[in-house]
Design an enzyme around this catalytic site. Structure first.
Site, PDB file in Angstrom:
ATOM      1  N   ASP A   1      52.797  -2.042 -11.656  1.00 20.85           N
ATOM      2  CA  ASP A   1      51.989  -3.062 -12.736  1.00 20.85           C
ATOM      3  C   ASP A   1      51.073  -2.574 -13.271  1.00 20.85           C
ATOM      4  O   ASP A   1      49.726  -2.324 -12.025  1.00 20.85           O
ATOM      5  CB  ASP A   1      51.585  -4.625 -11.486  1.00 20.85           C
ATOM      6  CG  ASP A   1      51.617  -5.492 -12.475  1.00 20.85           C
ATOM      7  OD1 ASP A   1      51.941  -5.357 -13.408  1.00 20.85           O
ATOM      8  OD2 ASP A   1      50.232  -5.992 -11.489  1.00 20.85           O
TER       9      ASP A   1
ATOM     10  N   GLU B   1      56.091  -2.879 -15.433  1.00 17.44           N
ATOM     11  CA  GLU B   1      56.592  -3.190 -16.465  1.00 17.44           C
ATOM     12  C   GLU B   1      55.975  -3.278 -17.718  1.00 17.44           C
ATOM     13  O   GLU B   1      55.083  -2.620 -17.850  1.00 17.44           O
ATOM     14  CB  GLU B   1      55.748  -4.397 -15.508  1.00 17.44           C
ATOM     15  CG  GLU B   1      55.914  -6.027 -15.854  1.00 17.44           C
ATOM     16  CD  GLU B   1      55.054  -6.604 -15.085  1.00 17.44           C
ATOM     17  OE1 GLU B   1      55.315  -7.178 -14.253  1.00 17.44           O
ATOM     18  OE2 GLU B   1      53.729  -7.908 -16.232  1.00 17.44           O
TER      19      GLU B   1
ATOM     20  N   ASP C   1      48.820  -7.306  -7.411  1.00 20.15           N
ATOM     21  CA  ASP C   1      48.999  -5.795  -8.171  1.00 20.15           C
ATOM     22  C   ASP C   1      49.673  -5.513  -6.944  1.00 20.15           C
ATOM     23  O   ASP C   1      50.536  -4.566  -7.958  1.00 20.15           O
ATOM     24  CB  ASP C   1      47.505  -5.762  -8.551  1.00 20.15           C
ATOM     25  CG  ASP C   1      46.490  -6.222  -9.469  1.00 20.15           C
ATOM     26  OD1 ASP C   1      46.663  -6.645 -10.397  1.00 20.15           O
ATOM     27  OD2 ASP C   1      45.772  -6.743  -9.200  1.00 20.15           O
TER      28      ASP C   1
END
Length: 165
Positions: free
Chosen positions: A8, A68, A140
């Protein structure tokens, strides 16, 4: 058995998570957050992220990485900074010879929660349910595990597409 690194991206905090996918069974390995020092120049902050990822990659030897995709913020400056951090992440993965797969935030949420517009709490809750031994206390890191789970669910399709391209 495939060891998957989920990421992420973030300039302040980059979450990472390692899972093992064996057939349709997923197992938690580890996760964490790499923090960059906001008082440092951009190049040093990106190096901090690079060094943190390299440490995780060297320790766990993932076979595939999932990241991502960047979404556009209301602030152009924030989007640009995230893009720079993400570029550093993609370079690190490439230098480590990892195949990289990218997923939109909505795809990750849909894969983990079942709804593309789920909020962070819902993703964290489902990650805990799917990976009960997960120690993801930070949002996260939980998001990074969500990216890894998304890739585990889509990797066969991705490989078929890659071979057929």
């Amino acid at each position: 058995m495939t060891i998957i690194l989920g990421i992420d991206p973030g300039l302040q905090r980059t979450g990472w998570g390692i899972i093992v996918a064996k057939s349709n069974q997923l197992s938690f390995v580890d996760c964490g957050t790499i923090k960059s020092d906001a008082d440092m120049p951009m190049s040093e902050r990106i190096k901090q992220i690079h060094d943190g990822l390299q440490t995780a990659i060297a320790r766990y030897r993932p076979m595939e990485a999932a990241v991502e995709e960047t979404f556009v913020n209301k602030s152009g400056s924030s989007t640009l900074k995230l893009g720079q951090a993400r570029g550093g992440i993609l370079l690190t993965l490439s230098l480590c010879s990892l195949p990289v797969y990218e997923y939109s935030a909505n795809m990750v949420k849909k894969s983990v929660v079942g709804a593309g517009h789920a909020d962070k709490r819902q993703v964290q809750m489902m990650v805990k349910m799917l990976l009960p031994t997960s120690a993801a206390k930070q949002a996260d890191a939980a998001d990074a595990l969500g990216v890894a789970i998304c890739h585990a669910h889509h990797r066969t399709v991705n490989q078929l597409t890659k071979v057929g391209s």
